[in-house]
Design an enzyme around this catalytic site. Structure first.
Site, PDB file in Angstrom:
ATOM      1  N   TYR A 106      -3.333  -7.945  -2.497  1.00 24.44           N
ATOM      2  CA  TYR A 106      -4.366  -8.969  -2.265  1.00 24.44           C
ATOM      3  C   TYR A 106      -4.419  -9.985  -3.408  1.00 24.44           C
ATOM      4  O   TYR A 106      -5.318 -10.806  -3.456  1.00 24.44           O
ATOM      5  CB  TYR A 106      -5.734  -8.309  -2.089  1.00 24.44           C
ATOM      6  CG  TYR A 106      -5.788  -7.387  -0.891  1.00 24.44           C
ATOM      7  CD1 TYR A 106      -5.668  -7.903   0.396  1.00 24.44           C
ATOM      8  CD2 TYR A 106      -5.916  -6.017  -1.043  1.00 24.44           C
ATOM      9  CE1 TYR A 106      -5.689  -7.073   1.499  1.00 24.44           C
ATOM     10  CE2 TYR A 106      -5.940  -5.177   0.067  1.00 24.44           C
ATOM     11  CZ  TYR A 106      -5.831  -5.703   1.331  1.00 24.44           C
ATOM     12  OH  TYR A 106      -5.853  -4.881   2.427  1.00 24.44           O
ATOM     13  N   ASP A 167      -6.726   4.668  -0.560  1.00 23.95           N
ATOM     14  CA  ASP A 167      -5.384   5.261  -0.582  1.00 23.95           C
ATOM     15  C   ASP A 167      -4.863   5.463  -2.008  1.00 23.95           C
ATOM     16  O   ASP A 167      -4.157   6.414  -2.280  1.00 23.95           O
ATOM     17  CB  ASP A 167      -4.400   4.372   0.184  1.00 23.95           C
ATOM     18  CG  ASP A 167      -4.714   4.354   1.671  1.00 23.95           C
ATOM     19  OD1 ASP A 167      -4.621   5.409   2.298  1.00 23.95           O
ATOM     20  OD2 ASP A 167      -5.096   3.288   2.186  1.00 23.95           O
ATOM     21  N   HIS A 407       4.350  -6.357  -1.971  1.00 21.35           N
ATOM     22  CA  HIS A 407       3.858  -6.281  -0.599  1.00 21.35           C
ATOM     23  C   HIS A 407       2.648  -7.171  -0.390  1.00 21.35           C
ATOM     24  O   HIS A 407       1.934  -7.521  -1.323  1.00 21.35           O
ATOM     25  CB  HIS A 407       3.537  -4.831  -0.200  1.00 21.35           C
ATOM     26  CG  HIS A 407       2.388  -4.225  -0.946  1.00 21.35           C
ATOM     27  ND1 HIS A 407       1.180  -3.941  -0.375  1.00 21.35           N
ATOM     28  CD2 HIS A 407       2.282  -3.848  -2.239  1.00 21.35           C
ATOM     29  CE1 HIS A 407       0.376  -3.420  -1.270  1.00 21.35           C
ATOM     30  NE2 HIS A 407       1.008  -3.348  -2.408  1.00 21.35           N
ATOM     31  N   TYR A 488     -10.008  -8.987   7.919  1.00 29.55           N
ATOM     32  CA  TYR A 488     -11.170  -8.418   7.214  1.00 29.55           C
ATOM     33  C   TYR A 488     -11.096  -8.652   5.714  1.00 29.55           C
ATOM     34  O   TYR A 488     -12.096  -8.532   5.012  1.00 29.55           O
ATOM     35  CB  TYR A 488     -11.302  -6.915   7.521  1.00 29.55           C
ATOM     36  CG  TYR A 488     -10.644  -5.958   6.541  1.00 29.55           C
ATOM     37  CD1 TYR A 488      -9.277  -5.762   6.545  1.00 29.55           C
ATOM     38  CD2 TYR A 488     -11.399  -5.250   5.608  1.00 29.55           C
ATOM     39  CE1 TYR A 488      -8.675  -4.893   5.649  1.00 29.55           C
ATOM     40  CE2 TYR A 488     -10.807  -4.380   4.708  1.00 29.55           C
ATOM     41  CZ  TYR A 488      -9.444  -4.206   4.729  1.00 29.55           C
ATOM     42  OH  TYR A 488      -8.859  -3.354   3.832  1.00 29.55           O
ATOM     43  N   ARG A 489      -9.933  -9.038   5.217  1.00 24.84           N
ATOM     44  CA  ARG A 489      -9.714  -9.128   3.757  1.00 24.84           C
ATOM     45  C   ARG A 489      -8.325  -9.720   3.602  1.00 24.84           C
ATOM     46  O   ARG A 489      -7.478  -9.534   4.473  1.00 24.84           O
ATOM     47  CB  ARG A 489      -9.719  -7.707   3.224  1.00 24.84           C
ATOM     48  CG  ARG A 489      -9.558  -7.511   1.745  1.00 24.84           C
ATOM     49  CD  ARG A 489      -9.495  -6.013   1.481  1.00 24.84           C
ATOM     50  NE  ARG A 489      -9.486  -5.715   0.076  1.00 24.84           N
ATOM     51  CZ  ARG A 489      -9.314  -4.494  -0.417  1.00 24.84           C
ATOM     52  NH1 ARG A 489      -9.128  -3.467   0.396  1.00 24.84           N
ATOM     53  NH2 ARG A 489      -9.325  -4.286  -1.713  1.00 24.84           N
TER      54      ARG A 489
END
Ligand code: ADP
Length: 545
Positions: A106, A167, A407, A488-489
């Site tokens: 993110y 996670d 990623h 959502y994000r």
């Protein structure tokens, strides 16, 4: 990976003279101590999860020098955070708060505006201020990781208290909650489980939300609403304040637990399975965030690169992937995996497990894997730990699928219905195939909604690979939005695009957000552009991407 030299030199905030900036940093050093103000002029080091950088995004999808900090500062108290905010207003220097900065996928620790001063709150403000074993709550500073909270609860011998972790357990409880991250016990919706914030506003004032607005409150961590308008939401995924304390509720040890894993053979099983999951999840027979994962990710957990299985070009087919899975894993032939956990004493668990078994076996070829047949190294045991609130680090193994892996994720929200799941799956799969790429999709069922998290791994050293990943994400976002699915994000780089998809009534919500931004942050210093919210000083001046 380590840079040999900085190609573009230090990133000075736009609109500020270099000499003024250096003078301003000196002034700040005078207030915080020299050791707590670092200019970022050295070659960038990506490190790895445990030694992540606080200067940029270790998983950079743009050139690594694009979104970099000009300097990193380390406040030791709320008062020092206030001093930094006043200093930023004086010089109109953009600041960007991080707690730990492990927000990988993110944006990591990177600021949205190049040359912002990153406020690394986690380094020195890392105290667990309270663990209340009677109320089952805690109060933490930004630097408290899920690991640290878990370990302190064990150290104090509070066997009746559980935490909930995502996670990966190395992130900040506060940072993850503000970004609306999720975990895998019954308390998986972190934002819903918080109670009370302490916030430094962009002009330097200090507020407490909920019951904390009462100076001598007895109930800050047990009643999140307080009295009057509930301000908390303004500080989540936002740039309206710097949160210095977070109250969090803790789960009670349910007195027993049992993980289960089911496999389903065919791609087409997805729709009927999702329709089976929905009532079970809403009815709390499936008690934690339900995760449905695709076989390709199951193979990638091994940490071995794709090239060790397959040397061809383009996206691997289901058949190719399933064949590898048959050889490598002990789960037989399958396309989908469901990891779940049942909580409570044996007889209570058994009641729920029997229903789940009967319902899941309606899918022809569905199988329950006997955990006793799985070695301790199997990923199943990582999910088992996480679903009991024990932090873990296995999850990131799959970034090794492509060399030098970074990623980025596409995470649309949808109803928990077969046709929606099929549509999103088909779309993600075919878009990635256009770009010749494997993706790692996982459906996470919150309660009445699910997000499909599509992780795309790219080679950070290869500009074409980075461009491909970004173009692939952008194509998915647009196509999903055209069908009514929103994220959502997201990653810093995609924030503007996603903000634009929330477009009801001519983007009325964004206009409202901008009005709040300009009122609370008149100089536009705090995390400009975060979540697509630009302050007046930046708006419409080419900052969007
Ligand atoms: P992690 O906890 O996973 O390491 P970060 O510290 O990077 O995550 O924070 C996640 C997100 O939340 C980032 O976008 C960051 O800007 C924001 N954030 C983190 N800490 C704060 C804070 N104390 N106040 C306001 N925003 C924050």
């Amino acid at each position: 990976k380590e840079q040999s030299e900085r190609k573009r030199g230090p990133a000075i905030p736009a609109g500020v003279e270099k000499t003024t900036f250096l003078k301003a940093l000196d002034e700040l050093s005078g207030q915080l101590g020299k050791e707590n103000v670092e200019i970022n002029d050295q070659p960038l080091k990506d490190g790895w999860y445990m030694e992540h950088p606080n200067t940029h995004d270790a998983m950079h999808v743009l050139d690594e020098e694009e979104l970099v900090a000009s300097a990193v500062v380390y406040p030791g108290s709320t008062e020092e955070v206030q001093k930094i905010v006043l200093w930023a207003n004086k010089y109109k220097i953009p600041i960007f708060p991080i707690s730990i900065g492990r927000n990988l996928g993110y944006g990591g620790a990177a600021p949205r505006v190049r040359g912002s001063v990153v406020i690394d709150l986690g380094r020195r403000m890392n105290k667990i201020l309270d663990i209340n074993p009677v109320d089952h709550t805690c109060l933490v500073e930004p630097g408290v990781t899920f690991y640290a909270l878990y370990e302190e609860i064990q150290r104090r011998g509070y066997k009746h208290l559980w935490i909930d972790c995502p996670d990966l357990g190395g992130g900040s409880v506060l940072g993850n909650t503000l970004d609306r991250g999720i975990g895998y016990t019954v308390y998986g919706d972190h934002w819903a489980c918080h109670s009370g914030l302490e916030v430094v506003l962009p002009t330097g004032e200090l507020i407490r939300t909920g019951m904390g607005a009462m100076a001598n409150s007895s109930s800050w961590q047990i009643f999140p609403y307080g009295y009057g308008p509930m301000a908390d939401g303004l500080f989540s995924q936002s740039n309206y304040g710097i949160v210095t304390k977070l109250g969090m509720t803790l789960m009670r040890n349910p007195g027993g637990h049992e993980s289960y894993l089911y496999t389903f053979p065919n791609e087409e099983d997805l729709a009927p399975l999702v329709d089976i999951i929905r009532p079970l999840r809403i009815g709390n027979i499936l008690e934690n965030v339900a995760q449905l994962r695709h076989v390709v990710q199951a193979i990638a957990y091994s940490g071995k690169p794709r090239s060790s299985y397959f040397q061809g070009e383009g996206q691997m087919t289901d058949e190719q992937v399933r064949e590898i899975a048959r050889k490598e894993l002990k789960y037989g032939d399958f396309t989908w995996l469901y990891y779940g956990m049942s909580y409570g004493p044996k007889e209570i668990r058994q009641y729920k497990l029997d229903i789940i078994h009967k319902e899941f076996l309606k899918i022809p070829g569905a199988r329950r894997i006997d955990p006793a047949t799985l070695p301790k190294t199997d990923y199943f045991w990582s999910r088992d730990r996480i679903a009991t609130g024990i932090p873990d680090l296995e999850e990131l193994q799959w970034v090794n699928w492509y060399p030098n892996g970074g990623h980025i994720a596409f995470s649309p929200v949808s109803p928990v219905r077969g046709p929606d799941a099929t549509e999103l799956w088909r779309m993600a799969r075919s878009r990635a195939a256009e770009f010749g790429h494997d993706i790692f999709p996982a459906f996470c069922v919150g309660l009445r909604e699910m997000h499909l998290i599509v992780e795309c791994v790219f080679n950070r050293d290869d500009p074409d690979s980075r461009k491909m990943a970004l173009a692939c994400m952008r194509a998915m976002i647009d196509e999903a939005a055209s069908k009514g699915y929103g994220e959502y994000r997201t990653h810093l780089v995609l924030m503007d695009q996603i903000a634009k998809t929330y477009n009801f009534n001519d983007h009325a919500l964004m206009k409202f957000n901008e009005r709040i931004k300009d009122t609370l942050d008149p100089n536009g210093i705090l995390a400009p552009g975060k979540s697509g919210v630009w302050p007046a000083r930046y708006r419409g001046r080419g900052w969007e991407m």
